[in-house]
Write an enzyme that holds these catalytic residues in place. Sequence first.
Site, PDB file in Angstrom:
ATOM      1  N   ASP A 123     -10.758  -5.382  -8.974  1.00  0.00           N
ATOM      2  CA  ASP A 123      -9.902  -5.316  -7.798  1.00  0.00           C
ATOM      3  C   ASP A 123     -10.487  -6.277  -6.754  1.00  0.00           C
ATOM      4  O   ASP A 123     -11.646  -6.690  -6.862  1.00  0.00           O
ATOM      5  CB  ASP A 123      -9.884  -3.881  -7.279  1.00  0.00           C
ATOM      6  CG  ASP A 123      -9.091  -3.744  -6.002  1.00  0.00           C
ATOM      7  OD1 ASP A 123      -7.931  -4.180  -5.965  1.00  0.00           O
ATOM      8  OD2 ASP A 123      -9.654  -3.203  -5.022  1.00  0.00           O
ATOM      9  N   ARG A 124      -9.694  -6.627  -5.753  1.00  0.00           N
ATOM     10  CA  ARG A 124     -10.199  -7.571  -4.750  1.00  0.00           C
ATOM     11  C   ARG A 124     -10.647  -6.866  -3.466  1.00  0.00           C
ATOM     12  O   ARG A 124     -11.833  -6.660  -3.245  1.00  0.00           O
ATOM     13  CB  ARG A 124      -9.128  -8.627  -4.430  1.00  0.00           C
ATOM     14  CG  ARG A 124      -9.703  -9.847  -3.693  1.00  0.00           C
ATOM     15  CD  ARG A 124      -8.613 -10.769  -3.181  1.00  0.00           C
ATOM     16  NE  ARG A 124      -7.977 -10.260  -1.965  1.00  0.00           N
ATOM     17  CZ  ARG A 124      -7.051 -10.931  -1.283  1.00  0.00           C
ATOM     18  NH1 ARG A 124      -6.613 -12.108  -1.716  1.00  0.00           N
ATOM     19  NH2 ARG A 124      -6.529 -10.422  -0.175  1.00  0.00           N
ATOM     20  N   ASP A 125      -9.692  -6.463  -2.627  1.00  0.00           N
ATOM     21  CA  ASP A 125     -10.022  -5.917  -1.318  1.00  0.00           C
ATOM     22  C   ASP A 125     -10.677  -4.539  -1.448  1.00  0.00           C
ATOM     23  O   ASP A 125     -10.126  -3.630  -2.066  1.00  0.00           O
ATOM     24  CB  ASP A 125      -8.751  -5.814  -0.459  1.00  0.00           C
ATOM     25  CG  ASP A 125      -8.044  -7.161  -0.335  1.00  0.00           C
ATOM     26  OD1 ASP A 125      -8.741  -8.183  -0.271  1.00  0.00           O
ATOM     27  OD2 ASP A 125      -6.799  -7.179  -0.324  1.00  0.00           O
ATOM     28  N   GLN A 141      -0.848  -6.634  -3.717  1.00  0.00           N
ATOM     29  CA  GLN A 141      -0.706  -7.284  -2.417  1.00  0.00           C
ATOM     30  C   GLN A 141       0.619  -6.883  -1.780  1.00  0.00           C
ATOM     31  O   GLN A 141       1.530  -7.694  -1.592  1.00  0.00           O
ATOM     32  CB  GLN A 141      -0.814  -8.802  -2.579  1.00  0.00           C
ATOM     33  CG  GLN A 141      -2.202  -9.295  -2.926  1.00  0.00           C
ATOM     34  CD  GLN A 141      -3.196  -9.096  -1.792  1.00  0.00           C
ATOM     35  OE1 GLN A 141      -2.875  -9.320  -0.630  1.00  0.00           O
ATOM     36  NE2 GLN A 141      -4.411  -8.663  -2.124  1.00  0.00           N
ATOM     37  N   ARG A 166       2.482  -3.652 -10.833  1.00  0.00           N
ATOM     38  CA  ARG A 166       1.714  -3.067  -9.733  1.00  0.00           C
ATOM     39  C   ARG A 166       0.858  -1.915 -10.232  1.00  0.00           C
ATOM     40  O   ARG A 166       1.342  -0.980 -10.873  1.00  0.00           O
ATOM     41  CB  ARG A 166       2.668  -2.576  -8.623  1.00  0.00           C
ATOM     42  CG  ARG A 166       1.930  -1.905  -7.459  1.00  0.00           C
ATOM     43  CD  ARG A 166       2.853  -1.531  -6.321  1.00  0.00           C
ATOM     44  NE  ARG A 166       2.118  -0.731  -5.343  1.00  0.00           N
ATOM     45  CZ  ARG A 166       1.280  -1.214  -4.433  1.00  0.00           C
ATOM     46  NH1 ARG A 166       1.108  -2.509  -4.340  1.00  0.00           N
ATOM     47  NH2 ARG A 166       0.635  -0.415  -3.598  1.00  0.00           N
ATOM     48  N   TYR A 217      -4.958  -5.436   4.703  1.00  0.00           N
ATOM     49  CA  TYR A 217      -3.982  -6.514   4.530  1.00  0.00           C
ATOM     50  C   TYR A 217      -4.517  -7.850   5.035  1.00  0.00           C
ATOM     51  O   TYR A 217      -3.942  -8.474   5.932  1.00  0.00           O
ATOM     52  CB  TYR A 217      -2.666  -6.181   5.246  1.00  0.00           C
ATOM     53  CG  TYR A 217      -2.038  -4.890   4.814  1.00  0.00           C
ATOM     54  CD1 TYR A 217      -1.433  -4.764   3.572  1.00  0.00           C
ATOM     55  CD2 TYR A 217      -2.048  -3.774   5.666  1.00  0.00           C
ATOM     56  CE1 TYR A 217      -0.852  -3.565   3.170  1.00  0.00           C
ATOM     57  CE2 TYR A 217      -1.476  -2.569   5.273  1.00  0.00           C
ATOM     58  CZ  TYR A 217      -0.876  -2.471   4.023  1.00  0.00           C
ATOM     59  OH  TYR A 217      -0.307  -1.286   3.628  1.00  0.00           O
ATOM     60  N   ASP A 237     -11.821   0.210  -6.142  1.00  0.00           N
ATOM     61  CA  ASP A 237     -12.177   1.211  -5.134  1.00  0.00           C
ATOM     62  C   ASP A 237     -11.118   2.295  -4.986  1.00  0.00           C
ATOM     63  O   ASP A 237     -11.212   3.131  -4.089  1.00  0.00           O
ATOM     64  CB  ASP A 237     -12.429   0.543  -3.782  1.00  0.00           C
ATOM     65  CG  ASP A 237     -11.174  -0.086  -3.185  1.00  0.00           C
ATOM     66  OD1 ASP A 237     -10.329  -0.591  -3.964  1.00  0.00           O
ATOM     67  OD2 ASP A 237     -11.030  -0.084  -1.945  1.00  0.00           O
TER      68      ASP A 237
END
Length: 226
Positions: A40-42, A84, A139, A51, A165
């Site tokens: 995952d990224r964020d 996103q 998604r 965001y 996360d």
Amino acid sequence: MADIGPVVRSDHYPLEAPGLWVERVGSSAFPAGTPALFLDRDGTINVDSGYPSDPADIVLRPQMLPVIRTANIAGIPAIVVSNQSGIARGYFGWPEFAAVNARLLALLEAQNCRIDLVLACAYHSSGTGELAAADHPMRKPNPGMLLRARDLLRVDISRSIIVGDKADDMEAGRRAGLCEGWLVNGRSNRTSGEGAFRTRNLTTDNDHSKLCDAIAELGRIKVSLR
């Protein structure tokens, strides 16, 4: 390098569909059947600022740098799979995502960390127009992005790992048929009732060391199977 197939480019961005970004990074080649590290990224690779649309706001989480480096050294593709929904909600667009993505990759490269493939899904039930989708297969927690990456790089999904996360990251990994997931700051250490997918905690330095060991072992197994 595996063929990523036809890509519909919109304003020179690598979009396979209006809400799906698929970007092959670099030219590293991986033998068919190699396991992968999904990320995952964020909130996982970078601090989650909510965001993020400004490259200046991107701050790496240092705990993840050894994890990505271990995958690079082991010859295992590091693949970003990121929801996103901010794009669907109208908070920012693909140009802003592209700038943030480029900044993230540059910061990682400066730390000798390489990402091999980036997938991002902008579809969301709160979106408008063609990005409005109540339960889009790409998604997370749906496994679409992971399965697309599997097909692009011909990875062995059954021996692959996901790090994220959120519970949705773990569920996407389970549905895709991965062997295990590592939940950042999570409180789960269990085996799913369906299949052999196991969720592990990723909180302490010792947890991160165990994750690096698991990735390195995948690399050793991969080599021995050739």
